[in-house]
Design a protein around this motif. Structure first.
Motif, PDB file in Angstrom:
ATOM      1  N   ALA A 242      41.439  42.916  41.395  1.00  0.00           N
ATOM      2  CA  ALA A 242      42.122  42.461  42.609  1.00  0.00           C
ATOM      3  C   ALA A 242      43.603  42.208  42.340  1.00  0.00           C
ATOM      4  O   ALA A 242      44.436  42.270  43.240  1.00  0.00           O
ATOM      5  CB  ALA A 242      41.460  41.188  43.131  1.00  0.00           C
ATOM      6  N   GLU A 243      43.917  41.924  41.076  1.00  0.00           N
ATOM      7  CA  GLU A 243      45.298  41.631  40.682  1.00  0.00           C
ATOM      8  C   GLU A 243      45.610  42.464  39.454  1.00  0.00           C
ATOM      9  O   GLU A 243      44.890  42.386  38.460  1.00  0.00           O
ATOM     10  CB  GLU A 243      45.408  40.128  40.370  1.00  0.00           C
ATOM     11  CG  GLU A 243      46.761  39.701  39.854  1.00  0.00           C
ATOM     12  CD  GLU A 243      46.814  38.200  39.562  1.00  0.00           C
ATOM     13  OE1 GLU A 243      46.301  37.392  40.364  1.00  0.00           O
ATOM     14  OE2 GLU A 243      47.370  37.837  38.508  1.00  0.00           O
ATOM     15  N   ARG A 456      40.888  39.019  37.709  1.00  0.00           N
ATOM     16  CA  ARG A 456      40.459  38.603  39.048  1.00  0.00           C
ATOM     17  C   ARG A 456      39.754  39.774  39.709  1.00  0.00           C
ATOM     18  O   ARG A 456      40.347  40.840  39.916  1.00  0.00           O
ATOM     19  CB  ARG A 456      41.679  38.217  39.902  1.00  0.00           C
ATOM     20  CG  ARG A 456      42.045  36.739  39.807  1.00  0.00           C
ATOM     21  CD  ARG A 456      42.688  36.402  38.497  1.00  0.00           C
ATOM     22  NE  ARG A 456      43.088  35.006  38.396  1.00  0.00           N
ATOM     23  CZ  ARG A 456      42.442  34.072  37.680  1.00  0.00           C
ATOM     24  NH1 ARG A 456      41.362  34.367  36.988  1.00  0.00           N
ATOM     25  NH2 ARG A 456      42.890  32.835  37.638  1.00  0.00           N
ATOM     26  N   THR A 457      38.469  39.564  40.013  1.00  0.00           N
ATOM     27  CA  THR A 457      37.693  40.561  40.732  1.00  0.00           C
ATOM     28  C   THR A 457      36.883  39.831  41.800  1.00  0.00           C
ATOM     29  O   THR A 457      36.892  38.588  41.841  1.00  0.00           O
ATOM     30  CB  THR A 457      36.741  41.307  39.772  1.00  0.00           C
ATOM     31  OG1 THR A 457      35.966  40.335  39.058  1.00  0.00           O
ATOM     32  CG2 THR A 457      37.511  42.152  38.766  1.00  0.00           C
ATOM     33  N   ASN A 460      35.306  36.375  41.350  1.00  0.00           N
ATOM     34  CA  ASN A 460      35.641  35.904  40.013  1.00  0.00           C
ATOM     35  C   ASN A 460      37.112  35.520  39.892  1.00  0.00           C
ATOM     36  O   ASN A 460      37.995  36.376  39.861  1.00  0.00           O
ATOM     37  CB  ASN A 460      35.304  36.984  38.981  1.00  0.00           C
ATOM     38  CG  ASN A 460      35.635  36.536  37.580  1.00  0.00           C
ATOM     39  OD1 ASN A 460      35.600  35.351  37.265  1.00  0.00           O
ATOM     40  ND2 ASN A 460      35.986  37.484  36.726  1.00  0.00           N
ATOM     41  N   CYS A 461      37.351  34.215  39.826  1.00  0.00           N
ATOM     42  CA  CYS A 461      38.724  33.714  39.659  1.00  0.00           C
ATOM     43  C   CYS A 461      38.675  32.476  38.781  1.00  0.00           C
ATOM     44  O   CYS A 461      38.976  31.366  39.201  1.00  0.00           O
ATOM     45  CB  CYS A 461      39.330  33.410  41.029  1.00  0.00           C
ATOM     46  SG  CYS A 461      41.042  32.883  40.960  1.00  0.00           S
TER      47      CYS A 461
END
Lengths: 463, 463
Positions: A242-243, A456-457, A460-461
């Protein structure tokens, strides 16, 4: 404290031999005999650890014998060459100061752990061989990229992370807000009242700095960005996060040919830099993570990248349609299976695929004379597939506007972008390199979660 | 295209004299006579522009005469030395290709514009002298910082931008969400149902990468971060932005003294790098933006930074309390007016202020033996005030936990951070450098909006 890095000992052995030095680091293993013992110490500055020999002459001999893996120590002693041993030298300790003990439940005892398990302790995993290697190489790749562009007088531009536009409309975006989510301000018609938000309008995290980057290329000629980008895609693959970080150079007075030359030189430069500066790590990857890695990278450095148009690539791939889940035909976007087949089976080296159908590419790409394709380029590499995507940009005001209207993009959202075609337009091109893909490519690591310090997925953070 | 950068002409004059070259760039001004004319061309690679002489021998002479400011041209001709003129050489044009015209309403005609006006055209302002200088120097400062740390074998760590924790609880944060703001999912009790959000919990944009950085320092010994950070503070000052970049080195087996040595060497290195590599830009700033800039920076490079404890600083400042809006006394946090008085009036150079009362500093700072102060350090510089804030970190598990409990921080949120004190704790220290403050300090620019390509502040998120 006057400490010597273990890296310096290995790189400048002669300068330290038989000299008294002090090293601070962490215990990787310890072996005790009755009157002496060995500690393997790693200080994180070098992939190889340092062997420390200690004996009962130490004032705290018994305490040192009880040290366990993970403890922090500061060792003073003489660096003695050990020509007969595996390691080139050792420290004969005069003093071992225990800086910090390691509790008995330390999770990284001397045994192999799975990458999956290590992901659950992302704050400790850089203390293992694999992740020490991955994250030092990641750091070196980042530096090599800066060095490459700065040596060529490119200007590094920090494009914004929070943005009011959605750039190329690529993928799902994260919203950024300071409004109270329990009680979002609303207008009379029930829509969100963004006038109450921090920026007075809806804002998102950027998916690309390209359009902003282009504005600077039209001032500085050659620029690059290197910063985080975001995708709120609900995809749980080994290649998506994500990032992630992207590098986006943009060059003015340049066409697609110049763009490919730049991309190829950059990749070769970065590979060479890492092979030269992290030989220990690269040998480790080659032995334990991805056998054949060094051959593959050396092959890349020493050969020209292949080139093929999309139309030619489709013709080549159609012959092997029986091998693919998604069948190839002119007009479809290439899937990873096709990309990998092209680069791994057909060309056996990196390949530039150019001139894609305009329908499957972004609005800003330059229309070719055939009216059907655009001056786009993807660079495909074995083991990964697409690592770079770029294009020459449409520099004609009227053509760009027409394409935007075709796609229903609002002119008023892109006033700044159209201005670049109105005031001193110049042919220009650029590309985006996914930084994590590049790290995966150079290390042979196969999961993006293992090349990002704190990934980050979806769902999940942590940390 | 085979183009030569104007930078190379100026830096390697001899190699190009009397040679035929091609340059691409934008018209800064044009002067016409009957049978010839002059164009001043800037290609963004160098602060000084290039003079082009053209004459009626050009096939498109009349068209070239009609060029206006901002147009893009590609000029081929011979580089002729002009020993009697102000500029060292000029191009005698054989060919002037008009790459892109500039519409007559081009906003950057040859006249002075206010910085306020230029902020409204942030996509065009890098084409002006001031902003060309600012953003090239910004790029060089960024590179110098990487170079400094990489030459010392620090590992560059990308700490996450999206975070589930609020680190030091510093300031207001931006929330990151993919939930539909028109219709935020709620639990039965009316609270927000974050299980429906992308990460399954509340997430924010980071205010600091320090805590994550510490985990890597305990693996690599010396690390640094360099990335964006965010503050959702509703403050409309010349020194605050909602999005800015920070550099946060963290060093293990190191105390506050080592931290100060590192900070001082870094600042001096960066200043030297910019003075050497951007002399034209720095002279421009010194003449037109901030007279005295060069004296001040040379003074910094050639002198040791002053050092004073907070307690001593308060004693010094109390004598001048009549000059301050906020009166100083032991225990209060220093305001910008006090910081600037210390560095500008009392010490007349950069100064490290150390050992602040623990009440006004963050929970993770190491408690001094006096039980009242912590091993914190701020670096103050003339014209800016605080440019660096750092500390030695509390490395004792029990003391850290006690301090967290005192402040009501939840132990479970900081498990990873406490682990660092449990498994091989080592004394360590670090600091944060606000990158934009550093750019302001080195350029003399006085508004943070003018050193960020596309600044984000309250109510402002354009382009």
């Amino acid at each position: 404290m006057e400490l010597t890095n273990i890296r310096d000992l290995f790189r400048n052995k002669e300068a330290y031999e038989n000299k008294k030095i002090t090293v601070g680091g962490w215990v990787r293993s310890i072996r005790n005999s009755k009157a002496f013992g060995f500690i393997v110490v790693n200080d994180g500055t070098f992939f190889e650890p340092l062997q420390v020999v200690f004996s009962e002459t130490l004032s705290n001999f018994e305490e040192v014998q009880k040290l366990n893996v993970g403890a922090a120590v500061i060792v003073t002693g003489t660096l003695a060459p050990t020509p007969e041993a595996k390691q080139p030298f050792e420290i004969q300790a005069e003093k071992v100061m225990i800086e910090g003990a390691s509790a008995p439940d330390y999770p990284l005892q001397k045994k192999r752990h799975t990458f999956e398990y290590l992901r659950t302790i992302s704050h400790l995993r850089p203390r293992t061989n694999t992740f020490e290697a991955v994250f030092r190489v990641r750091s070196m790749i980042a530096y090599a990229i800066h060095k490459f562009f700065q040596e060529r007088d490119f200007v590094y531009v920090h494009t914004p992370l929070i943005t009011g536009s959605d750039c190329e409309g690529a993928g799902e975006m994260f919203q950024v807000t300071t409004m109270d989510l329990k009680d979002v301000p609303k207008n009379a018609d029930g829509s969100v009242d963004y006038s109450k938000d921090f920026f007075g309008k809806p804002t998102n995290l950027t998916v690309s700095g390209q359009l902003n980057g282009e504005t600077y290329a039209m001032a500085f000629k050659n620029i690059y960005t290197f910063g985080p980008t975001f995708r709120a895609e609900n995809s749980n693959t080994t290649r998506h996060a994500a990032e992630f970080w992207m590098i986006e150079p943009e060059i003015a007075f340049a066409d697609l040919e110049d763009d490919m030359i730049l991309a190829e030189s950059m990749l070769k430069y970065v590979i060479r830099y890492v092979l030269e500066n992290a030989p220990e790590e690269m040998n480790f990857f080659n032995s334990f993570v991805d056998k054949g890695l060094l051959d593959r990278l050396n092959n890349v450095v020493n050969n020209d990248f292949a080139r093929v148009t999309y139309t030619e690539a489709v013709e080549l791939l159609e012959k092997h349609n029986d091998k693919f889940n998604y069948k190839v035909s002119w007009g479809v976007d290439l899937q990873t299976e096709h990309e990998r087949y092209l680069t791994e089976e057909i060309f056996k080296r990196p390949v530039f695929v150019t001139d894609y159908p305009k329908e499957i590419k972004a609005f800003y790409m330059k229309l070719n004379d055939d009216g059907k394709t655009v001056a786009a380029v993807d660079c495909l590499v074995p083991g990964i597939g697409e690592i770079i995507g770029g294009s020459q940009r449409e520099d004609d005001y009227e053509k760009l506007l027409a394409r935007m209207q075709e796609l229903g993009l609002k002119e008023e959202d892109y006033g700044f972008y159209l201005d670049l075609r109105k005031y001193g337009s110049a042919r220009h091109a650029g590309f985006g390199l996914g930084f994590e893909r590049c790290v995966m490519y150079l290390t042979g690591m196969s999961n993006i979660r293992d090349v990002i310090p704190f990934p980050r997925t979806v769902g999940n953070c942590e940390i």
